[in-house]
Motif scaffolding. Structure first.
Motif: not given
Length: 249
Positions: A69-70, A72, A75, A114-116, A139, A146, A196
């Motif tokens: 999770i995340d 990226q 982060f 992921v967040r985009e 992101t 991202a 998250c």
């Protein structure tokens, strides 16, 4: 009636023949010094134990997915100077990479969550929309922030899932994908624990995944005390919280 008598006579002859054969066999075994009880090859006492255990483990991993999770750059990479940087994120990158490697060795289904976000920020939580302007923000899809952290790579057979909220299950098709593939257990790594990670874990429990595991040294928060406090909360709802080393053994 005569036919019945003939049948009985045949059966009697057959029984007497078998008796003679068995008596002859026993005499031969006795005179040769061997046991009169036939011996059959036996398997190792451990062979029937180890195989089912191995098969059970393989079966368990084939029904397990790992959610990353995340992880990226916005982060976990301080060089990005992102307002969304998780202070403890960079330190767990090696542990996350190792956990993914172990998962692949075991045949665990790896999902990169992921967040985009849209450059305008219109798909972001209301309290974060002020961070987006001029097509830039944390992101944003297509921008460097991202991207996955250096050393983390999506490989063939992995799955990428885009979310726009804390939980990987909220307004996504993750549950459908996992259930379609027969996934019953989840292993979760990444950032950050109070947001998250926590939201995804609580949703997984409510969606009745049989076993939910959070690797405590492959997840992180802004501060260790925040991280451990949320880990304790997750343990109270039946979530397993081993270290990476404990999980891999």
């Amino acid at each position: 009636m005569p036919s019945h008598l003939a049948l009985l006579s045949c059966l009697l002859v057959l029984v007497l023949s078998l008796d003679k054969f068995l008596l002859h066999y026993l005499k031969r075994r006795w005179h040769s010094g061997g046991s009169i009880i036939p011996r059959f090859p036996t398997a190792s006492p451990f062979s029937f134990r180890s195989q089912p255990r191995h098969m059970a483990a393989a079966g368990r991993w084939s029904e397990t997915a790992m959610l990353v999770i995340d992880m990226q750059k916005d982060f976990v990479d301080p060089a990005m100077a992102s307002p969304m940087l998780v202070a403890g994120g960079e330190a767990v990158i090696p542990a996350v990479a190792e956990a993914v490697a172990v998962a692949r060795e075991r045949g665990i289904f790896v999902v990169w969550v992921v967040r985009e976000h849209d450059p305008s920020g219109r798909d972001v939580e209301l309290f974060r929309r002020h961070l987006y302007s001029g097509g830039k923000g944390p992101t944003v899809k297509g921008l460097k922030g991202a991207e996955l952290a250096d050393g983390l790579v999506i490989k063939e057979g992995d799955y990428k899932l885009v979310k726009t909220r804390f939980s990987a299950f909220f307004a996504t098709h993750l549950d459908s994908v996992l259930k379609t593939l027969g996934m019953k257990n989840l292993v979760i790594v990444g950032v950050q624990t109070p947001n998250c990670i926590r939201q995804t874990v609580f949703d997984a429990v409510e969606l009745d995944y049989e076993k939910v595991t959070v690797l405590i040294d492959a997840t992180a928060a802004a501060r260790p005390d925040i991280h451990l406090s949320n880990i304790r909360d997750m343990k109270t709802i039946g979530v397993e919280t081993p270290t990476l080393e404990e999980w891999r053994c």
